[in-house]
Scaffold this motif. Structure first.
Motif, PDB file in Angstrom:
ATOM      1  N   SER A 127       1.198  -4.807   1.694  1.00  0.00           N
ATOM      2  CA  SER A 127       0.416  -3.741   2.318  1.00  0.00           C
ATOM      3  C   SER A 127       1.278  -2.527   2.629  1.00  0.00           C
ATOM      4  O   SER A 127       0.889  -1.385   2.371  1.00  0.00           O
ATOM      5  N   LEU A 128       2.460  -2.763   3.191  1.00  0.00           N
ATOM      6  CA  LEU A 128       3.340  -1.644   3.519  1.00  0.00           C
ATOM      7  C   LEU A 128       3.919  -0.985   2.269  1.00  0.00           C
ATOM      8  O   LEU A 128       4.164   0.226   2.265  1.00  0.00           O
ATOM      9  N   CYS A 129       4.118  -1.744   1.206  1.00  0.00           N
ATOM     10  CA  CYS A 129       4.547  -1.139  -0.064  1.00  0.00           C
ATOM     11  C   CYS A 129       3.482  -0.172  -0.579  1.00  0.00           C
ATOM     12  O   CYS A 129       3.798   0.911  -1.079  1.00  0.00           O
ATOM     13  N   THR A 130       2.225  -0.561  -0.446  1.00  0.00           N
ATOM     14  CA  THR A 130       1.126   0.317  -0.859  1.00  0.00           C
ATOM     15  C   THR A 130       1.150   1.613  -0.059  1.00  0.00           C
ATOM     16  O   THR A 130       1.042   2.711  -0.623  1.00  0.00           O
ATOM     17  N   LEU A 131       1.326   1.520   1.256  1.00  0.00           N
ATOM     18  CA  LEU A 131       1.394   2.720   2.093  1.00  0.00           C
ATOM     19  C   LEU A 131       2.627   3.560   1.759  1.00  0.00           C
ATOM     20  O   LEU A 131       2.554   4.787   1.681  1.00  0.00           O
TER      21      LEU A 131
END
Length: 144
Positions: A127-131
């Motif tokens: 999820s944080l990689c996507t952000l």
């Protein structure tokens, strides 16, 4: 327990050294960092990072979002020579560091002292990689 994130907290310079030593040539890595803050709170650690990039000890291809400061720009010149990708965000007051690597999320807060939270969680990591990637797309390659 299965399925739950594994969380470890570190404090101070010694804790930072132990936390950062976990990053050993990850498959891929994304950093959002204020080098100016690292230089202020962890100058020995910053020197170790520079040495690792200068000596070719870092895997090529890391993505680094840096703050818009003189210190960050100088650091960018060092890491670009080690085949790292660099972009800048228009913010001089980035008071944290985030590293994303190998299903691990590492947050470093620079307040009165250094506080690091390491979370091992595949879902949080993804999820944080996507952000991060969304911010990366809108960040600037160079700031004068």
């Amino acid at each position: 327990k299965a399925g739950k994130p594994h969380v470890i907290y570190y404090n101070g310079q010694e804790g930072a050294r132990r936390a950062f030593n976990q990053i050993k040539k990850p498959k891929e890595v994304r950093y959002a960092v204020s080098i100016k803050k690292v230089q202020q709170f962890l100058p020995d650690e910053l020197q170790r990072w520079k040495s690792a990039y200068t000596k070719g000890k870092a895997r090529p291809g890391g993505k680094h979002l840096l703050a818009n400061t003189t210190e960050d720009k100088a650091y960018a010149e060092i890491i670009k020579k080690a085949d790292q990708f660099v972009k800048f965000i228009d913010n001089e007051d980035l008071s944290m560091d985030m590293a994303l690597f190998d299903n691990i999320v590492m947050f470093t807060a620079f307040d009165n002292d250094v506080q690091i939270t390491v979370i091992q969680s595949e879902s949080l990591y993804k999820s944080l990689c996507t952000l991060f990637d969304l911010v990366w797309q809108s960040a600037k390659l160079n700031i004068s």
